[in-house]
Design a protein around this motif. Sequence first.
Motif, PDB file in Angstrom:
ATOM      1  N   GLU A 225       0.599  -1.081   0.016  1.00  0.00           N
ATOM      2  CA  GLU A 225      -0.082  -0.097  -0.003  1.00  0.00           C
ATOM      3  C   GLU A 225       0.958   1.253   0.146  1.00  0.00           C
ATOM      4  O   GLU A 225       0.617   2.153   0.862  1.00  0.00           O
ATOM      5  CB  GLU A 225      -0.937   0.189   1.218  1.00  0.00           C
TER       6      GLU A 225
ATOM      7  N   LYS B  30      -9.647   1.926  -6.987  1.00  0.00           N
ATOM      8  CA  LYS B  30     -11.021   2.620  -7.124  1.00  0.00           C
ATOM      9  C   LYS B  30     -11.194   3.560  -5.956  1.00  0.00           C
ATOM     10  O   LYS B  30     -11.517   4.537  -5.949  1.00  0.00           O
ATOM     11  CB  LYS B  30     -11.982   1.813  -7.348  1.00  0.00           C
ATOM     12  N   LYS B  31     -10.785   2.875  -4.662  1.00  0.00           N
ATOM     13  CA  LYS B  31     -11.168   3.504  -3.287  1.00  0.00           C
ATOM     14  C   LYS B  31     -10.051   4.760  -3.163  1.00  0.00           C
ATOM     15  O   LYS B  31     -10.558   5.670  -2.534  1.00  0.00           O
ATOM     16  CB  LYS B  31     -10.930   2.466  -2.163  1.00  0.00           C
ATOM     17  N   LYS B  32      -8.816   4.605  -3.740  1.00  0.00           N
ATOM     18  CA  LYS B  32      -7.865   5.630  -3.631  1.00  0.00           C
ATOM     19  C   LYS B  32      -8.165   6.724  -4.540  1.00  0.00           C
ATOM     20  O   LYS B  32      -7.356   7.667  -4.490  1.00  0.00           O
ATOM     21  CB  LYS B  32      -6.371   4.970  -3.858  1.00  0.00           C
TER      22      LYS B  32
ATOM     23  N   GLU C  53     -10.247  -3.028  -6.946  1.00  0.00           N
ATOM     24  CA  GLU C  53     -10.910  -2.012  -5.809  1.00  0.00           C
ATOM     25  C   GLU C  53     -10.321  -1.113  -5.064  1.00  0.00           C
ATOM     26  O   GLU C  53     -10.477   0.036  -4.877  1.00  0.00           O
ATOM     27  CB  GLU C  53     -11.727  -3.103  -4.878  1.00  0.00           C
ATOM     28  N   TYR C  54      -9.067  -1.586  -4.608  1.00  0.00           N
ATOM     29  CA  TYR C  54      -8.107  -0.757  -3.926  1.00  0.00           C
ATOM     30  C   TYR C  54      -7.773   0.457  -4.609  1.00  0.00           C
ATOM     31  O   TYR C  54      -7.871   1.583  -3.874  1.00  0.00           O
ATOM     32  CB  TYR C  54      -6.844  -1.469  -3.632  1.00  0.00           C
TER      33      TYR C  54
END
Length: 156
Positions: free
Chosen positions: A17, A121-123, A118-119
């Motif tokens: 991350e 997209k969330k960022k 998804e990660y």
Amino acid sequence: MEKEECCPKFNPKPWNEKTFIWKNKKFIKGRVFTIFYIPINFGSVITRLMKKIDSANAKFVDNLTLSDHTSKWNMNLLLAVDKEIPGLENVIISGKFLSKVYEGPFKDTGKWCEDFKEYIKKKGYNVKKQYMRYTTCPKCAKKYGKNYVVIIAELK
């Protein structure tokens, strides 16, 4: 004494991350034949590229190898180096990147890619290009008891 394999133990913390910038990062490129994304000649391609690096008195930087799956039948392999290597395709990569580390069997790659999507997209980012970093060979993964894979996205 523990039998030494070819891959150093991978530390996931600096890659999990993380957002980072590469400016003119040098790589050499090789091509791996795959069958439905499963690499067939990965080992021989790595061996050939490492011999070229050695013969050019260059360094393989940070054990960093990026895999770019271009189709079910081909994967480009990028090895980070400290200088251009004559007789090989030299590639320069610059940009902003985001990475996330996964651990487990390769059969989970599809799940990891969905999670990474998804990660991202969330960022709030969009992906320009995506790479996989396979951190150890199967023998070393077995020896260390962990099979870490890093997904790295070049961001738009």
